[in-house]
Design a protein around this motif. Structure first.
Motif, PDB file in Angstrom:
ATOM      1  N   THR A 168       7.484   4.419  -6.600  1.00  0.00           N
ATOM      2  CA  THR A 168       7.975   3.332  -7.211  1.00  0.00           C
ATOM      3  C   THR A 168       9.305   2.955  -7.864  1.00  0.00           C
ATOM      4  N   GLY A 169      10.183   4.319  -8.115  1.00  0.00           N
ATOM      5  CA  GLY A 169      11.515   4.270  -8.940  1.00  0.00           C
ATOM      6  C   GLY A 169      11.307   3.931 -10.198  1.00  0.00           C
ATOM      7  N   HIS A 170      10.275   4.191 -11.143  1.00  0.00           N
ATOM      8  CA  HIS A 170      10.051   3.870 -12.085  1.00  0.00           C
ATOM      9  C   HIS A 170      10.232   5.058 -13.231  1.00  0.00           C
ATOM     10  N   TYR A 171      10.713   4.795 -14.325  1.00  0.00           N
ATOM     11  CA  TYR A 171      10.825   5.865 -15.442  1.00  0.00           C
ATOM     12  C   TYR A 171       9.998   5.303 -16.834  1.00  0.00           C
ATOM     13  N   SER A 172       9.115   6.190 -17.295  1.00  0.00           N
ATOM     14  CA  SER A 172       8.187   5.887 -18.223  1.00  0.00           C
ATOM     15  C   SER A 172       8.355   6.867 -19.464  1.00  0.00           C
ATOM     16  N   VAL A 173       8.446   6.260 -20.609  1.00  0.00           N
ATOM     17  CA  VAL A 173       8.120   6.984 -21.930  1.00  0.00           C
ATOM     18  C   VAL A 173       6.761   6.589 -22.602  1.00  0.00           C
ATOM     19  N   VAL A 174       6.274   7.694 -23.298  1.00  0.00           N
ATOM     20  CA  VAL A 174       4.985   7.314 -23.957  1.00  0.00           C
ATOM     21  C   VAL A 174       5.351   7.478 -25.570  1.00  0.00           C
ATOM     22  N   LEU A 175       4.721   6.522 -26.275  1.00  0.00           N
ATOM     23  CA  LEU A 175       4.960   6.492 -27.726  1.00  0.00           C
ATOM     24  C   LEU A 175       3.378   6.614 -28.412  1.00  0.00           C
ATOM     25  N   GLY A 176       3.446   7.692 -29.231  1.00  0.00           N
ATOM     26  CA  GLY A 176       2.062   7.900 -29.837  1.00  0.00           C
ATOM     27  C   GLY A 176       1.991   6.928 -31.289  1.00  0.00           C
ATOM     28  N   THR A 177       1.061   6.497 -31.392  1.00  0.00           N
ATOM     29  CA  THR A 177       0.730   5.608 -32.686  1.00  0.00           C
ATOM     30  C   THR A 177      -0.406   6.058 -33.570  1.00  0.00           C
ATOM     31  N   GLU A 178      -0.354   5.304 -34.843  1.00  0.00           N
ATOM     32  CA  GLU A 178      -1.323   5.929 -35.522  1.00  0.00           C
ATOM     33  C   GLU A 178      -1.810   4.400 -36.255  1.00  0.00           C
ATOM     34  N   PRO A 179      -2.889   3.614 -35.589  1.00  0.00           N
ATOM     35  CA  PRO A 179      -3.186   2.341 -36.091  1.00  0.00           C
ATOM     36  C   PRO A 179      -3.600   2.538 -37.450  1.00  0.00           C
ATOM     37  N   ASP A 180      -3.519   1.387 -38.321  1.00  0.00           N
ATOM     38  CA  ASP A 180      -3.865   1.278 -39.652  1.00  0.00           C
ATOM     39  C   ASP A 180      -5.445   1.006 -39.470  1.00  0.00           C
ATOM     40  N   GLY A 181      -5.790   0.184 -38.330  1.00  0.00           N
ATOM     41  CA  GLY A 181      -7.244  -0.443 -38.478  1.00  0.00           C
ATOM     42  C   GLY A 181      -7.471  -1.466 -39.423  1.00  0.00           C
ATOM     43  N   SER A 182      -8.438  -2.137 -39.103  1.00  0.00           N
ATOM     44  CA  SER A 182      -8.632  -3.480 -39.971  1.00  0.00           C
ATOM     45  C   SER A 182      -9.930  -3.170 -41.141  1.00  0.00           C
ATOM     46  N   ALA A 183     -10.184  -2.143 -41.431  1.00  0.00           N
ATOM     47  CA  ALA A 183     -11.180  -1.700 -42.584  1.00  0.00           C
ATOM     48  C   ALA A 183     -10.307  -2.224 -43.789  1.00  0.00           C
ATOM     49  N   LEU A 184     -11.129  -2.990 -44.774  1.00  0.00           N
ATOM     50  CA  LEU A 184     -10.599  -3.251 -45.935  1.00  0.00           C
ATOM     51  C   LEU A 184      -9.171  -3.864 -45.959  1.00  0.00           C
ATOM     52  N   VAL A 185      -8.880  -4.686 -45.025  1.00  0.00           N
ATOM     53  CA  VAL A 185      -7.753  -5.407 -45.055  1.00  0.00           C
ATOM     54  C   VAL A 185      -8.081  -6.798 -44.907  1.00  0.00           C
ATOM     55  N   ASP A 186      -7.122  -7.390 -45.580  1.00  0.00           N
ATOM     56  CA  ASP A 186      -7.283  -9.127 -45.791  1.00  0.00           C
ATOM     57  C   ASP A 186      -6.898  -9.723 -44.411  1.00  0.00           C
ATOM     58  N   PRO A 187      -7.874 -10.801 -43.898  1.00  0.00           N
ATOM     59  CA  PRO A 187      -7.625 -11.579 -42.751  1.00  0.00           C
ATOM     60  C   PRO A 187      -6.035 -12.105 -42.406  1.00  0.00           C
ATOM     61  N   GLU A 188      -5.561 -12.292 -43.645  1.00  0.00           N
ATOM     62  CA  GLU A 188      -3.965 -12.986 -43.662  1.00  0.00           C
ATOM     63  C   GLU A 188      -3.172 -11.710 -43.157  1.00  0.00           C
ATOM     64  N   GLN A 189      -3.321 -10.401 -43.632  1.00  0.00           N
ATOM     65  CA  GLN A 189      -2.719  -9.415 -42.796  1.00  0.00           C
ATOM     66  C   GLN A 189      -2.891  -9.143 -41.500  1.00  0.00           C
ATOM     67  N   ILE A 190      -4.121  -9.352 -41.099  1.00  0.00           N
ATOM     68  CA  ILE A 190      -4.658  -9.153 -39.644  1.00  0.00           C
ATOM     69  C   ILE A 190      -3.962 -10.071 -38.897  1.00  0.00           C
ATOM     70  N   ASP A 191      -3.929 -11.344 -39.242  1.00  0.00           N
ATOM     71  CA  ASP A 191      -3.269 -12.506 -38.453  1.00  0.00           C
ATOM     72  C   ASP A 191      -1.715 -12.240 -38.488  1.00  0.00           C
ATOM     73  N   THR A 192      -1.197 -11.582 -39.431  1.00  0.00           N
ATOM     74  CA  THR A 192       0.449 -11.381 -39.412  1.00  0.00           C
ATOM     75  C   THR A 192       0.408 -10.175 -38.282  1.00  0.00           C
ATOM     76  N   TRP A 193      -0.288  -9.223 -38.510  1.00  0.00           N
ATOM     77  CA  TRP A 193      -0.117  -8.125 -37.199  1.00  0.00           C
ATOM     78  C   TRP A 193      -0.232  -8.441 -35.820  1.00  0.00           C
ATOM     79  N   VAL A 194      -1.169  -9.720 -35.692  1.00  0.00           N
ATOM     80  CA  VAL A 194      -1.530 -10.112 -34.559  1.00  0.00           C
ATOM     81  C   VAL A 194      -0.147 -11.008 -33.849  1.00  0.00           C
ATOM     82  N   ALA A 195       0.560 -11.733 -35.091  1.00  0.00           N
ATOM     83  CA  ALA A 195       1.545 -12.539 -34.645  1.00  0.00           C
ATOM     84  C   ALA A 195       2.782 -11.683 -34.161  1.00  0.00           C
TER      85      ALA A 195
END
Length: 506
Positions: free
Chosen positions: A146-173
């Motif tokens: 297909t003529g494509h180049y790919s790079v992979v990023l490793g992440t460490e998600p914080d999770g939604s435990a003990l997180v305020d709904p406002e912070q989750i909405d900010t992350w989604v935005a």
């Protein structure tokens, strides 16, 4: 007092998301534009046959036309017509007759040079390693088909435990903004997010405890820590997240394809910005995977038994050196509804229908969480951003198609009316500056014991219901779907013989 009550209610209201649409094509009787063209051309041919050849010849031609339309109109609950299902079954029979469903590598296998080369769609891929402007090593995968180049990023998600709904909405935005900005990235073709859950071997916990245990600590404390190291890993799981970005080799349509050195130099300057903006979406600290890390990830995916060996090697301070030609399976067999590879059996589903109506941000929580009946579970979200130049034309064409379906009948169906409203809302949001992208999902369930396959299938069926998704078992293409769910940046529609755009218009 009433005003205060209204304000508090507005603050506690949970935000919902929705209004995703499946691209449609204008047509009659539920057909697409190509199917409608076949219908009109067939009717014209029937009329001409009556005038020239006679009635019985016209009846025969009309019967053939009716059978063709039946193949296009007979659809299952996933929206696939009979022609697509017959084509998938025929393709599987042809591949099985050629022996293409079997794979054997190594010194006694069929792979060239006696290596453990990857099978299927990723057999011809080539891996190289470069350094970004921060000095971090990153792996870059080239797919010649297909003529494509790919790079992979490793992440460490914080999770939604003990997180305020406002912070989750900010992350989604912020995640929505990050996806929308992908459409402005030069030569970016696709992106994918892979969430993988797997059993924890306990090696990392043992290494952490043993290296920090005080030799002079009381015997009771030492015994308690030792017992925790032995019992805690039983039943625990690890969660890993990867983000793969796929770029085209040509900077523009018709341009000269870039070499790996040129592409590596280009991405070296862009990766720091991408990782920095990704960290603001709740993905946590993100970093590009090196060639060694990517090789280990793919090796474990094809042979889960190697995970314990690799963890023990890291615990001993050693690095198991792997090349890209050593990460494939020793043996693999693709069945019609499963994929057997080395020490495991995997089954892959694809999303056929997104959740209807509106959902909350945690709709995928149970699907992404570890499950006791699935040893290793991989959920991959596939995104294909649409650049701003094409987005306006696409949403306007979709709106016209929805309006055509709603006005083609004297009594339009309720779904057609709602589809027209959703298409109008999408066009309005795009005109206001919102980004447009296509998305899909692949879910892979891997079991170490083939006897637990039925439990894993039942578990995925139950989890898909909690996520309000409709998943379709990808029969006849399990090996390709398994590779597509890996964090390799494969763009599966580019590997189809019949373009996906043409299939949608039938």
């Amino acid at each position: 007092m009433v005003r205060v009550a209204v304000i508090e209610e507005a603050r506690t209201a949970r935000r919902t998301y929705g209004n995703w649409r499946r691209p449609t094509s204008p047509g009659l009787m539920g057909l697409g534009s190509i199917g409608t063209g076949v219908l009109i051309a067939g009717l014209v041919m029937v009329v001409i046959t009556v005038m020239v050849a006679g009635l019985w010849q016209a009846v025969a031609l009309g019967t053939i036309l009716g059978l063709v339309l039946l193949l296009l109109l007979a659809k299952d609950r996933h929206g696939r017509n009979l022609l697509s299902r017959i084509g998938a079954r025929t393709g599987w029979w042809a591949a099985r007759s050629r022996g293409a469903h079997l794979y054997s590598s190594g010194p006694t296998g069929r792979a060239l040079w006696g290596t453990f080369q990857l099978p299927g769609l990723v057999a011809a891929t080539r891996l190289s390693e470069h350094s970004d402007s921060y000095g971090r090593r990153f792996a870059m995968l080239y797919t010649p088909a297909t003529g494509h180049y790919s790079v992979v990023l490793g992440t460490e998600p914080d999770g939604s435990a003990l997180v305020d709904p406002e912070q989750i909405d900010t992350w989604v935005a912020d995640w929505g903004h990050w996806l929308a900005n992908l459409g402005d990235e030069p030569s970016l073709e696709a992106a994918s997010v892979t969430i993988e859950t797997a059993p924890d071997s306990g090696t990392r916990l043992r290494r952490e405890v043993m290296t920090h245990m005080d030799p002079g600590a009381p015997e009771f404390a030492r015994a308690m820590l030792t017992q925790a190291v032995e019992r805690y890993p039983a039943g625990s799981s690890t969660v890993k997240a990867y983000v793969a970005l796929t770029f085209t080799a040509a900077p523009r349509a018709g341009g000269k394809k870039r070499t790996p050195e040129e592409m590596g130099h280009d991405l070296a300057a862009r990766l720091p910005g991408l990782t920095q903006t990704l960290s603001a979406t709740g993905a946590g600290a993100s970093h590009p995977l090196s060639a060694q890390e990517l090789c280990e990830t793919i090796r474990i995916a094809y042979d889960p038994a190697a995970a314990a060996l690799i963890d023990e090697a890291h615990a001993a301070g050693e690095t198991p050196e792997l090349s890209w030609y050593d990460v494939g399976p020793t043996f693999a067999e693709a069945t019609y509804d499963g994929y057997l590879h080395d020490s495991a059996l995997s089954v892959t589903w694809g999303m056929s229908t997104a959740p209807r109506g509106t959902v909350q941000s945690g709709v995928l929580a149970k699907l992404l969480a570890p499950h006791r009946d699935v040893a290793r579970k991989r959920v991959t979200l596939l995104y294909r951003p649409v650049d701003a130049a094409r987005a306006a034309a696409i949403v306007e064409a979709d709106l016209r198609a929805a309006e055509f379906r709603a006005t083609s009948s004297a009594k339009p169906a309720a779904r057609d009316i709602l589809a027209t409203r959703a298409a109008a809302a999408t066009a309005s949001e795009e005109a206001a500056g919102a980004g447009l992208l296509n998305f899909g999902m692949l879910v892979t369930a891997t079991v170490l014991d083939p006897g637990k396959e039925a439990d894993a299938r039942a578990a995925i069926d139950g989890l898909s219901a909690t996520a309000r998704l409709r998943l379709r078992l990808l029969r006849g293409s399990q090996d390709s779907a398994f590779a597509g769910a890996l964090p390799l940046g494969l763009v599966l529609p580019r590997h189809l013989r019949v373009p996906a755009e043409m299939r949608d218009k039938l």
